[in-house]
Scaffold this active site. Structure first.
Site, PDB file in Angstrom:
ATOM      1  N   GLY A  55       0.661  -1.154  -0.116  1.00 24.77           N
ATOM      2  CA  GLY A  55      -0.234   0.007  -0.110  1.00 24.77           C
ATOM      3  C   GLY A  55       0.797   1.490  -0.118  1.00 24.77           C
ATOM      4  N   CYS A  82       5.054  -6.404   1.626  1.00 20.14           N
ATOM      5  CA  CYS A  82       5.642  -5.064   1.596  1.00 20.14           C
ATOM      6  C   CYS A  82       5.162  -3.981   2.699  1.00 20.14           C
ATOM      7  CB  CYS A  82       5.367  -4.524   0.118  1.00 20.14           C
ATOM      8  SG  CYS A  82       6.145  -2.906  -0.474  1.00 20.14           S
ATOM      9  N   TYR A  83       3.939  -3.312   2.257  1.00 19.46           N
ATOM     10  CA  TYR A  83       3.481  -2.308   3.200  1.00 19.46           C
ATOM     11  C   TYR A  83       3.028  -3.318   4.420  1.00 19.46           C
ATOM     12  CZ  TYR A  83       0.459   0.442   5.730  1.00 19.46           C
ATOM     13  OH  TYR A  83      -0.415   1.515   6.779  1.00 19.46           O
ATOM     14  N   HIS A 169       7.868  -8.301  -3.230  1.00 17.67           N
ATOM     15  CA  HIS A 169       6.805  -8.800  -3.803  1.00 17.67           C
ATOM     16  C   HIS A 169       6.479  -9.853  -4.600  1.00 17.67           C
ATOM     17  CE1 HIS A 169       4.387  -4.806  -3.326  1.00 17.67           C
ATOM     18  NE2 HIS A 169       5.766  -4.277  -3.422  1.00 17.67           N
ATOM     19  N   GLU A 171       4.221 -11.631  -5.594  1.00 16.19           N
ATOM     20  CA  GLU A 171       3.019 -11.816  -6.612  1.00 16.19           C
ATOM     21  C   GLU A 171       3.695 -11.283  -7.988  1.00 16.19           C
ATOM     22  OE1 GLU A 171       3.484  -9.587  -4.176  1.00 16.19           O
ATOM     23  OE2 GLU A 171       2.420  -7.851  -4.551  1.00 16.19           O
ATOM     24  N   ASP A 227     -14.723 -10.799 -23.359  1.00 16.60           N
ATOM     25  CA  ASP A 227     -15.397 -10.461 -22.166  1.00 16.60           C
ATOM     26  C   ASP A 227     -16.917 -10.249 -22.025  1.00 16.60           C
ATOM     27  OD1 ASP A 227     -12.443 -10.251 -21.842  1.00 16.60           O
ATOM     28  OD2 ASP A 227     -12.534  -8.003 -21.832  1.00 16.60           O
ATOM     29  N   LYS A 370      -7.403 -11.713 -18.293  1.00 11.62           N
ATOM     30  CA  LYS A 370      -7.856 -12.302 -19.331  1.00 11.62           C
ATOM     31  C   LYS A 370      -7.888 -13.981 -19.537  1.00 11.62           C
ATOM     32  CE  LYS A 370      -9.485 -10.532 -23.355  1.00 11.62           C
ATOM     33  NZ  LYS A 370     -10.116  -9.441 -23.333  1.00 11.62           N
TER      34      LYS A 370
END
Ligand code: XMP
Length: 514
Positions: A55, A82-83, A169, A171, A227, A370
Site C-alpha cells: 500500500g 511490503c507495506y 513482492h 506476486e 469479455d 484475461k
C-alpha cells in the site's frame, strides 16, 4: 465442510489483484477485502490464511491504513507483503522507518531456506522490491529469514504464531520464485488442499449474481468479444431470461462474425436469454459516407453505437442492472484500485450510458485476468473460437480501412482477412502471434491479371507480438505462408491486385492500421 478461503486484505497497493490471482493459481479460493472491513466479519468467514497487501502509506504516519493487533491473534496464519509486512512489525512492536536507501526494481535477496516460506527456493534469488520505508527493528518473537545488501529484513517470521512478513513482492513475475513462496504459504503453512478450480468460480459467481439480481432485469451490450461474451454466458446461466443482450452489428465486424455471435447467443443457441440483434450496417455506412479522417470515423462509430443502443434500451424500458464485461486490466488501466473503486466506463461506449434507465452496474468479471476470463468461458461452454478470439477493436474494421468506408471496401477487407486468418491457422501460427489482421490501404495501382490491365486496391497484412499492447514488434511469418496468403487474396478477392506486409513496429506505428 467449510470452503477453504484465503482473505487478502487490501491496503491500496497496485499489485493486489495479482496477489489474488497467484493464490488462485495455487488452486486456492481467495477474496479481497478492504482494510476497513470489520475484523468480526473476517473472523466469521473462517479463512485458512490472511494476506496483507502492499500500500502507499507509511505505517508510522498519521492517517495510515492500519489494522488491529487482534488480527494477528486469531491463530490464523498471516502473511504481510511490503507495506503489509511493515504494518505487521509496526503493530506488533517492531520499528519501521524511512530507509536510507530506497529499493526499487529487481534485487538479489538471500533467503533462509529453512523457513517454510522458502522451501524449494534458491538461496540467492531475484525479487521485486518497491519500498521507501524499511523494517529497522523486528517485533518481539520474530526472526529474520531474508535480507538484501540494503535491507536487513527482507523477510521475517514468527513460526509459533504463524506470522510471516515479506518486504518484497512475491506476486510480481520479476520475483523469480515468488509463486513458490505464495504456494508455500497457502498450501503448506495455511494447509489449504488446493481443490479450487475455475468451475468453482463459475458456480460461485452464479450464486452471487442470483443473490444480487433477485428477480430484477439485466441489460448487457454484447459485442461478441471475449469479455462481453463470457459475461453474457455467466449471467445467462445465473438468471436466464431476466437477461437481455443487445448485439449491434455495425457492419464493421469480421467476416461472418455477426452470424457466429447469433449462433451462440441467439435463440436456438445454448444460452437462455433474450437476444436482440440490431442490424445497423446501412445506418453506419450512411453516417460514414465521405468521412476520411480517422478520429472522425471513430467518433461517428462510437456515437452511432450509443444511438442504436439507446433506441433498443428504450424499447426494453427500465432495467434494474446494466451489466458490463469489465475485467481487471480495464480497472487498472482506468487507474482504479479496489480501495478507490469507481465504475469504469467502457472505452468503446464512451461513458456510462445515462440514457439507460438502470439502478446499478453489475460487473461479474471485474476481478479476473484475461486468461482467467477465457478459462471461465470454456467452463461455460462458449466455443473456443470465441473464447480465444484475438483483440478486436470496438470500431472494428472501421479502423482498418484507410480513407472513406464503403460497403465494398468492408467486403474486401473482410474477405482478405478471412483468408489471412485461415492460412495462419493452417500454418499452426495462430496461437503464437499476438495480433494479426488484414487492412485496406486507400491506394489503387495498376496491375495486370490474365491479359487485362487492373486498377485495384492494395491490402496490407499486419502481424505483431506484444506483451502489453503499448509497444509491439512485428511477428516473423515464414515467406511461403505470406506468399500463399498473397496469391489467395489476389485470386479470390475481387478488387485487390497487390498485397503488402507491414514491417512497422510500435512505435513508430500503432498496432491498428487507420
Ligand atoms: P493501437 O492501434 O493503439 O492498438 O496500437 C493497441 C491495441 O488496442 C486495440 N484497440 C482498440 N480496442 N477499442 C478497442 O476495444 C478501440 O477503439 C481500439 N483501438 C485500438 C488494438 O486492436 C490493439 O490490440
Amino acid at each position: 465442510m467449510d470452503k477453504e478461503l484465503v482473505v487478502v486484505i487490501d491496503f491500496g497497493g497496485q499489485y493486489n489483484q495479482l496477489v489474488a490471482r497467484r493464490v488462485r493459481e495455487c488452486n486456492v479460493y481467495c477474496e479481497i477485502y478492504s482494510y476497513k472491513t470489520d475484523l468480526a466479519k473476517i473472523k466469521e468467514m473462517n479463512p485458512r490464511g490472511i494476506i496483507l497487501t502492499g500500500g502507499p502509506s507509511s505505517c508510522y504516519e498519521e492517517g495510515a491504513a492500519l489494522c488491529s493487533k487482534e488480527l494477528f491473534e486469531l491463530g490464523i496464519p498471516v502473511l504481510g507483503l511490503c507495506y503489509g509486512a511493515q504494518l505487521m512489525m509496526h503493530v506488533l512492536g517492531g520499528r519501521v522507518e524511512k530507509a536510507p536507501v530506497r529499493e526499487y526494481g529487481k534485487t538479489e535477496v538471500h533467503v533462509d531456506t529453512n523457513s517454510a516460506l522458502f522451501t524449494d527456493v534458491t538461496p540467492d534469488t531475484v525479487c521485486w522490491m518497491s519500498h521507501f520505508d524499511y523494517i529497522s527493528a523486528l517485533a518481539p518473537g520474530f526472526k529474520m529469514v531474508a535480507s538484501t545488501a540494503d535491507c536487513p529484513v527482507a523477510a521475517a517470521e514468527c513460526v509459533e504464531r504463524k506470522l510471516y512478513a515479506i518486504q518484497f513482492h512475491p506476486e510480481v513475475l520479476h520475483t523469480v520464485d515468488g509463486s513458490k513462496m505464495l504456494y508455500n504459504f497457502v498450501r503448506n503453512i495455511c494447509g489449504c488442499s488446493g481443490d479450487w478450480r475455475m468451475d468453482s468460480f463459475v458456480e460461485e459467481s452464479i450464486k452471487a449474481i442470483r443473490e444480487k439480481v433477485g428477480g430484477g432485469k439485466v441489460l448487457l451490450a454484447l459485442s461478441g468479444g471475449v469479455d462481453s461474451s463470457v459475461a453474457a454466458g455467466l449471467l445467462s446461466r445465473a438468471i436466464g431470461k431476466q437477461l437481455t443482450c443487445v448485439f449491434v452489428d455495425h457492419g464493421l465486424l469480421r467476416k461472418n462474425e455477426g452470424d457466429e455471435v447469433e449462433a451462440v447467443f441467439g435463440s436456438g443457441g445454448q444460452f437462455d436469454l433474450n437476444f436482440v440483434r440490431v442490424n445497423a450496417q446501412e445506418r453506419y455506412y450512411g453516417r460514414l459516407a465521405g468521412v476520411t479522417e480517422p478520429e472522425s470515423k471513430r467518433k461517428i462509430i462510437g456515437e452511432e453505437f450509443i444511438r442504436v443502443f439507446e433506441e433498443e434500451a428504450k424499447k426494453i424500458g427500465a432495467v434494474d442492472f446494466l451489466a458490463q464485461g469489465t475485467i481487471y486490466p480495464d480497472v487498472v488501466e482506468s487507474g482504479l484500485g479496489g480501495e478507490s473503486a469507481v465504475i469504469k466506463s467502457h472505452h468503446n461506449v464512451g461513458g456510462l450510458p445515462d440514457y439507460v434507465d438502470f439502478r446499478e452496474i453489475i460487473e461479474p468479471l471485474r476481478n479476473l485476468f484475461k486468461d482467467e476470463v477465457r478459462k471461465a468461458g470454456l467452463e461455460l461452454g462458449i466455443p473456443e473460437k470465441l473464447v480465444f478470439r484475438q483483440p478486436f477493436p470496438g470500431p472494428g474494421l472501421g479502423i482498418r480501412i484507410i480513407g472513406e468506408i464503403t460497403a465494398e471496401k468492408v467486403r474486401i477487407v473482410q474477405d482478405a482477412d478471412a483468408i489471412y486468418r485461415e492460412e495462419i491457422a493452417k500454418a499452426g501460427l495462430d496461437k503464437t502471434i499476438g495480433q494479426y489482421f488484414a487492412a485496406l490501404t486507400n491506394m489503387r495501382s495498376v496491375g495486370v491479371m490474365g491479359d487485362e490491365r487492373t486498377y485495384d486496391y492494395a491490402v496490407a497484412l499486419r502481424a505483431v507480438n506484444t506483451v502489453d499492447f503499448m509497444t509491439a514488434e512485428i511477428a516473423e511469418i515464414p515467406y511461403e505462408v505470406l506468399q500463399k496468403v498473397m496469391s489467395r487474396i489476389i485470386n479470390e478477392v475481387r478488387g485487390v491486385n497487390r498485397v503488402f506486409y507491414d514491417l512497422t513496429s510500435k512505435p513508430p506505428g500503432t498496432i491498428e492500421f487507420e
